[in-house]
Scaffold this active site. Structure first.
Site, short mmCIF file in Angstrom:
data_model
loop_
_atom_site.label_atom_id
_atom_site.label_comp_id
_atom_site.label_asym_id
_atom_site.label_seq_id
_atom_site.Cartn_x
_atom_site.Cartn_y
_atom_site.Cartn_z
CG ASP A 172 -1.81 -1.28 1.23
OD1 ASP A 172 -2.19 -1.62 0.13
OD2 ASP A 172 -2.08 -1.71 2.40
CD GLU A 173 4.70 -0.43 -0.26
OE1 GLU A 173 3.80 -0.64 -1.03
OE2 GLU A 173 5.58 -1.22 0.38
CE LYS A 193 0.22 10.41 -7.50
NZ LYS A 193 -0.03 11.61 -6.80
CG HIS A 230 -2.17 -2.08 -6.87
ND1 HIS A 230 -1.27 -2.53 -7.95
CD2 HIS A 230 -1.65 -2.50 -5.77
CE1 HIS A 230 -0.33 -3.35 -7.20
NE2 HIS A 230 -0.73 -3.42 -5.84
CB THR A 287 -7.91 -5.82 -0.68
OG1 THR A 287 -7.17 -5.24 -1.74
CG2 THR A 287 -8.35 -7.09 -0.86
P1 GDP Z 1 -0.73 0.51 -3.60
O1 GDP Z 1 -1.51 -1.02 -2.89
O2 GDP Z 1 0.77 0.33 -3.32
O3 GDP Z 1 -1.29 0.70 -4.85
O4 GDP Z 1 -1.29 1.35 -2.63
P2 GDP Z 1 -2.91 1.65 -2.11
O5 GDP Z 1 -3.79 2.12 -3.25
O6 GDP Z 1 -3.46 0.35 -1.45
O7 GDP Z 1 -2.68 2.58 -0.96
C1 GDP Z 1 -2.33 3.89 -1.47
C2 GDP Z 1 -3.26 4.98 -0.60
O8 GDP Z 1 -2.92 6.24 -0.69
C3 GDP Z 1 -4.48 4.84 -1.92
O9 GDP Z 1 -5.78 5.11 -1.24
C4 GDP Z 1 -4.07 6.20 -2.70
O10 GDP Z 1 -5.30 6.89 -3.37
C5 GDP Z 1 -3.41 7.01 -1.81
N1 GDP Z 1 -2.30 7.82 -2.23
C6 GDP Z 1 -1.47 7.52 -3.05
N2 GDP Z 1 -0.55 8.56 -2.92
C7 GDP Z 1 -1.01 9.29 -2.29
C8 GDP Z 1 -0.47 10.66 -1.51
O11 GDP Z 1 0.63 11.15 -2.33
N3 GDP Z 1 -1.05 11.36 -0.83
C9 GDP Z 1 -2.25 10.95 -0.29
N4 GDP Z 1 -2.87 11.60 0.70
N5 GDP Z 1 -2.90 9.76 -0.69
C10 GDP Z 1 -2.06 9.15 -1.50
P1 IMO Z 2 -0.91 -4.21 -2.23
O1 IMO Z 2 -0.39 -4.72 -3.55
C1 IMO Z 2 -0.81 -4.61 2.05
C2 IMO Z 2 -0.68 -8.81 3.59
C3 IMO Z 2 -2.08 -9.17 4.23
C4 IMO Z 2 -1.54 -10.04 5.38
C5 IMO Z 2 -0.39 -10.93 4.49
C6 IMO Z 2 -0.84 -12.26 3.89
O2 IMO Z 2 -2.21 -3.33 -2.05
O3 IMO Z 2 0.30 -3.32 -1.71
P2 IMO Z 2 -2.43 -12.85 1.91
O4 IMO Z 2 -3.88 -12.52 1.89
O5 IMO Z 2 -1.49 -12.19 0.84
O6 IMO Z 2 -2.03 -14.32 2.28
O7 IMO Z 2 -1.90 -12.24 3.32
O8 IMO Z 2 -0.06 -10.01 3.44
N1 IMO Z 2 -0.79 -8.12 2.27
C7 IMO Z 2 -0.94 -6.94 2.00
N2 IMO Z 2 -0.73 -6.04 2.52
N3 IMO Z 2 -0.89 -4.59 0.70
C8 IMO Z 2 -0.99 -5.65 -0.17
O9 IMO Z 2 -0.97 -5.39 -1.35
C9 IMO Z 2 -1.01 -6.83 0.51
N4 IMO Z 2 -1.00 -7.98 0.04
C10 IMO Z 2 -0.86 -9.06 0.95
O10 IMO Z 2 -2.65 -8.04 4.94
O11 IMO Z 2 -1.03 -9.53 6.33
MG MG Z 3 -2.73 -1.44 -1.65
#
Ligand code: GDP
Ligand code: IMO
Ligand code: MG
Length: 435
Positions: free
Chosen positions: A19-20, A24, A47, A311
């Site tokens: 979730d970094e 984006k 994502h 998710t």
């Molecule tokens: P991913 O799994 O690495 O693609 O990341 P996620 O989408 O799960 O989580 C990132 C969250 O941060 C999402 O809700 C994005 O819309 C949000 N996001 C991304 N970049 C930024 C940012 O620079 N600032 C803020 N406030 N939110 C952001």
């Molecule tokens: P994105 O791509 C954050 C974590 C789960 C759990 C562990 C194992 O959005 O960054 P799983 O269902 O894969 O067997 O769960 O891994 N996990 C994530 N946490 N972002 C993800 O993906 C993750 N994919 C798995 O929360 O701790």
């Molecule tokens: Mg994510």
């Protein structure tokens, strides 16, 4: 954009616990590439992309799908739930996004309904014990599907969905075994019926058939034709099954190390690896997290960053930036630059902390300890930097950030030895500083 202009093939890899903001970054880079490729994980990924105020949450389809005319590939290393995939395609279509250029490896493994059931049943059993050793999985059936992939005899691949009669035969054996496993785990659902499931999944196969192909040859052909590839890591380095905080990891190689096996391309293919780093740290699910803040600061990060899972909707655990962990992830993934995300969330704090080392048993180390038991015992060593007051969510040039914000970024570059090529200051595509 910036440092990747001369690179042919780029990878976008999460350097923390997921979730970094990988979605984006992939969306930002997609217009500079021809083909966007997922190589690992499954619908455990979420994502998020925000374009013109519209939010899209991608679980299986590469985030490049929002950029018109790009080819999007789901490689052999991904475990795919066809129900989720078809729903994702339908939802996109309703919103005017076509998925005609989506290709799915015939060798990708199918997440079957018993995989989700096994995932839930196992987690429930572990959580019910006096010492709860559940992992806090996403419940998407990821672990059980990868386990069947390695077991082989009980696995189902997309190629299997294309032959209804053979699928019925295969599932008559597989289904019995999965039902037996589930009943041994005190699962209270109805047993799965092989004919019903075979017909249902052959139906999914029919719908997906135009997309199913040998993606290994496809990707090699693309490279031979001079196309630029963009690899979209799912999950993140510290969740990598071999190199993460085992057993609190997911079941695939989510670092850049997973790219060759998950696509059929040689290890030398990628020449630019962008490590994606949140400006602080989060983790969802169980497992050690040295810089976790179980206090007002942690709550403030969660609220400012809307840190609730894409998710599962679960609240994410929050803490200061851990550069010991980031350096380790950058090392195993061969990161060549960084993207620092959610930087706007840090505005308004009096001071900011960065973890630069750990202390364990009276000894200081700047090395990460992927062993979960050891990592749970470390104490973070912090460097404190001044915070910045002003909101930065409309800044578009790094030079225009407040001096203290620039100093924070410069310190990240110094400690990691990597240039920051992108700074994100808000969820929207345009809320990004480059250069
Ligand atoms: P991913 O799994 O690495 O693609 O990341 P996620 O989408 O799960 O989580 C990132 C969250 O941060 C999402 O809700 C994005 O819309 C949000 N996001 C991304 N970049 C930024 C940012 O620079 N600032 C803020 N406030 N939110 C952001
Ligand atoms: P994105 O791509 C954050 C974590 C789960 C759990 C562990 C194992 O959005 O960054 P799983 O269902 O894969 O067997 O769960 O891994 N996990 C994530 N946490 N972002 C993800 O993906 C993750 N994919 C798995 O929360 O701790
Ligand atoms: Mg994510």
């Amino acid at each position: 954009m910036g440092a990747d202009d001369n690179a042919q093939h780029t990878a976008v890899i999460g350097l923390q616990w997921g979730d970094e903001g990988k979605g984006k970054v992939v969306d930002r880079l997609a217009s500079h590439h021809d083909t966007i490729v997922r190589y690992n994980g499954g619908a455990n990924a979420g994502h998020t992309i925000v374009v013109d105020g519209q939010r899209y949450a991608m679980h299986l389809i590469p985030s490049g799908i929002l950029t018109p005319d790009k080819m999007c590939v789901i490689g052999n290393g991904v475990v795919v739930d066809p129900v989720t995939l078809l729903e994702e395609m339908d939802t996109l279509r309703e919103r005017g996004v076509k998925a005609e250029n989506l290709r799915l490896s015939s060798r990708a493994h199918v997440v079957m309904p018993w995989h989700q059931a096994l995932d839930h049943a196992l987690e429930q059993q572990l959580a019910g014990r006096s010492t709860d050793s559940s992992l806090g999985t996403t419940g998407r059936g990821i672990g059980p599907c990868y386990a069947d992939k390695v077991t082989r005899s009980t696995a189902v691949r997309f190629v299997d969905l294309l032959d209804r009669a053979a699928l019925r035969t295969k599932l008559s054996v597989t289904c019995d075994m999965q039902n037996a496993r589930l009943s041994a785990m005190a699962w209270d659902g109805e047993p799965f019926d092989p004919i019903t499931i075979a017909d249902e999944y052959a139906g999914h196969g029919e719908r997906l058939a135009p997309h199913i192909t040998d993606t290994t040859y496809l990707l090699h052909d693309q490279i031979a034709a001079g196309k630029r590839l963009l690899f979209e890591g799912a999950n993140a380095c510290l969740l990598d099954v071999d190199h993460g905080t085992y057993p609190y990891v997911t079941s695939s190689n989510c670092s850049a190390l997973g790219i060759p096996a998950g696509t059929g391309l040689p290890g030398r293919t990628v020449d630019h690896v962008i490590g994606v780093v949140k400006a602080y740290s989060t983790r969802v699910g169980a497992g050690p997290f040295p810089t976790e803040l179980d206090d007002q600061i942690g709550n403030r990060l969660r609220e400012r960053g809307h840190e609730y899972g894409t998710t599962t909707g679960r609240p994410r655990r929050c803490g200061w930036l851990d550069l010991v962990a980031v350096r380790y992830s950058a090392m195993i993934s061969g990161a060549t630059s960084l993207a620092v995300m959610l930087f706007d969330v840090l505005a308004g704090f009096d001071e900011l902390k960065i973890c630069t080392a750990y202390e364990i048993d009276g000894t200081r180390t700047d090395r990460f300890l992927p062993d979960a038991t050891l990592l749970s015992r470390v104490m973070p060593v912090y460097e404190t930097l001044p915070g910045f007051e002003t909101e930065i969510d409309s800044v578009t040039r790094r030079d225009d950030l407040p001096a203290d914000a620039r100093a924070y970024l410069a310190r990240i570059e110094e400690i990691t030895g990597l240039p920051i090529e992108l700074v994100s200051v808000g969820p929207d595509r345009v809320q990004t500083c480059v250069g």
